[in-house]
Design an enzyme around this catalytic site. Structure first.
Site, PDB file in Angstrom:
ATOM      1  CB  SER A  15      -0.966   0.003   1.181  1.00  0.00           C
ATOM      2  OG  SER A  15      -0.289   0.188   2.394  1.00  0.00           O
ATOM      3  NE  ARG A  90      14.763 -10.691   3.308  1.00  0.00           N
ATOM      4  CZ  ARG A  90      14.861 -11.901   3.851  1.00  0.00           C
ATOM      5  NH1 ARG A  90      15.986 -12.305   4.368  1.00  0.00           N
ATOM      6  NH2 ARG A  90      13.822 -12.717   3.838  1.00  0.00           N
ATOM      7  CG  LEU A  91      18.104  -6.197  10.363  1.00  0.00           C
ATOM      8  CD1 LEU A  91      19.190  -6.732  11.283  1.00  0.00           C
ATOM      9  CD2 LEU A  91      18.047  -4.680  10.441  1.00  0.00           C
ATOM     10  CG  HIS A 108       8.894   1.159  12.333  1.00  0.00           C
ATOM     11  ND1 HIS A 108       9.005  -0.195  12.091  1.00  0.00           N
ATOM     12  CD2 HIS A 108       8.525   1.277  13.629  1.00  0.00           C
ATOM     13  CE1 HIS A 108       8.724  -0.862  13.194  1.00  0.00           C
ATOM     14  NE2 HIS A 108       8.427   0.000  14.147  1.00  0.00           N
TER      15      HIS A 108
HETATM   16  C1  GAR Z   1       3.826  -0.533   6.719  1.00  0.00           C
HETATM   17  O1  GAR Z   1       2.911  -0.183   7.731  1.00  0.00           O
HETATM   18  C2  GAR Z   1       5.248  -0.216   7.163  1.00  0.00           C
HETATM   19  O2  GAR Z   1       5.325   0.902   7.998  1.00  0.00           O
HETATM   20  C3  GAR Z   1       5.626  -1.484   7.897  1.00  0.00           C
HETATM   21  O3  GAR Z   1       5.075  -2.495   7.117  1.00  0.00           O
HETATM   22  C4  GAR Z   1       3.855  -2.047   6.525  1.00  0.00           C
HETATM   23  C5  GAR Z   1       3.843  -2.423   5.055  1.00  0.00           C
HETATM   24  O4  GAR Z   1       2.594  -2.155   4.502  1.00  0.00           O
HETATM   25  N1  GAR Z   1       7.040  -1.595   8.057  1.00  0.00           N
HETATM   26  C6  GAR Z   1       7.634  -2.103   9.126  1.00  0.00           C
HETATM   27  O5  GAR Z   1       7.031  -2.580  10.070  1.00  0.00           O
HETATM   28  C7  GAR Z   1       9.161  -2.049   9.104  1.00  0.00           C
HETATM   29  N2  GAR Z   1       9.717  -2.477  10.328  1.00  0.00           N
HETATM   30  P1  GAR Z   1       2.400  -2.066   2.924  1.00  0.00           P
HETATM   31  O6  GAR Z   1       3.026  -3.326   2.325  1.00  0.00           O
HETATM   32  O7  GAR Z   1       0.917  -2.056   2.733  1.00  0.00           O
HETATM   33  O8  GAR Z   1       3.074  -0.815   2.439  1.00  0.00           O
END
Ligand code: GAR
Length: 194
Positions: A15, A90-91, A108
């Site tokens: 998204s 992934r780091l 984040h």
């Molecule tokens: C997002 O909310 C992003 O902030 C989070 O994963 C989601 C991906 O959503 N990232 C983390 O937690 C990184 N540690 P999306 O695939 O719908 O963009």
């Protein structure tokens, strides 16, 4: 269209990738999606936008550095200057970090340094926090660490579930990430590092 090229790295729904692609007057062109989860729905989204994809399971490589060397070769072939992590779970290792120092951003779903890592939204709910939010930051070798560029608060409402809170957090993400990307990319073009 901008001649500054960028890649989005993602593992899931995409998204945020979609929000970046739909944002008007983006200061860079997204030329590549890197995805470490074959079958993730972000891949279809990239295809719909006509964005090239590099999809690979890191476990298919002998080591993290071999996987990243392949990613690095690909981003270089595409002339990528900036990398935006958007749910890339992934780091990032030393191979990419050294090659793209100061050029990799992450988003984040918490007010870092609170609730780093996976399930930041669940962590916030479980902690009883009344405020959480979104952070965009430069990455370093740590998990959701590195210099913070922007943060925006989201109130945790009584009765919030992970789903209801995620909806409001992602609304903020989708507006914040493209805005921060534009600021950072434009500033770097005005004051290029020689
Ligand atoms: C997002 O909310 C992003 O902030 C989070 O994963 C989601 C991906 O959503 N990232 C983390 O937690 C990184 N540690 P999306 O695939 O719908 O963009």
């Amino acid at each position: 269209m901008s001649n500054v090229k960028a890649a989005v790295f993602a593992s899931g729904t995409g998204s945020n990738f979609e929000a970046i692609m739909n944002s008007e007057n983006l200061a860079c062109e997204i030329v590549l999606l890197v995805c470490d989860k074959p079958g993730a729905s972000v891949i279809e989204k990239a295809e719909r936008f006509g964005v090239q994809t590099f999809v690979a399971n890191p476990k298919a490589y002998a080591s993290k550095s071999e996987y990243e060397a392949e990613v690095l070769k690909t981003v270089r072939e595409f002339g990528v200057e900036w990398i935006f992590l958007a749910g890339y779970m992934r780091l990032v290792g030393v191979t990419l970090l050294e090659a793209y120092e100061g050029k990799i951003l992450n988003i984040h779903p918490s007010l870092l340094p609170a609730f780093p890592g996976k399930d930041a939204i669940g962590q916030a709910l479980q902690s009883g926090a009344t405020v959480t939010g979104v952070t965009v930051h430069f990455i370093d070798e740590g998990m959701d660490t590195g210099p913070i560029i922007a943060q925006e608060k989201v109130t945790v409402m009584p009765g919030d579930t992970e789903e209801s809170l995620k909806v409001r957090i992602q609304q903020v993400e989708h507006a914040l990430y493209p805005r921060v990307i534009n600021n950072i990319v434009r500033r770097a073009s005005l004051y290029p590092v020689k």
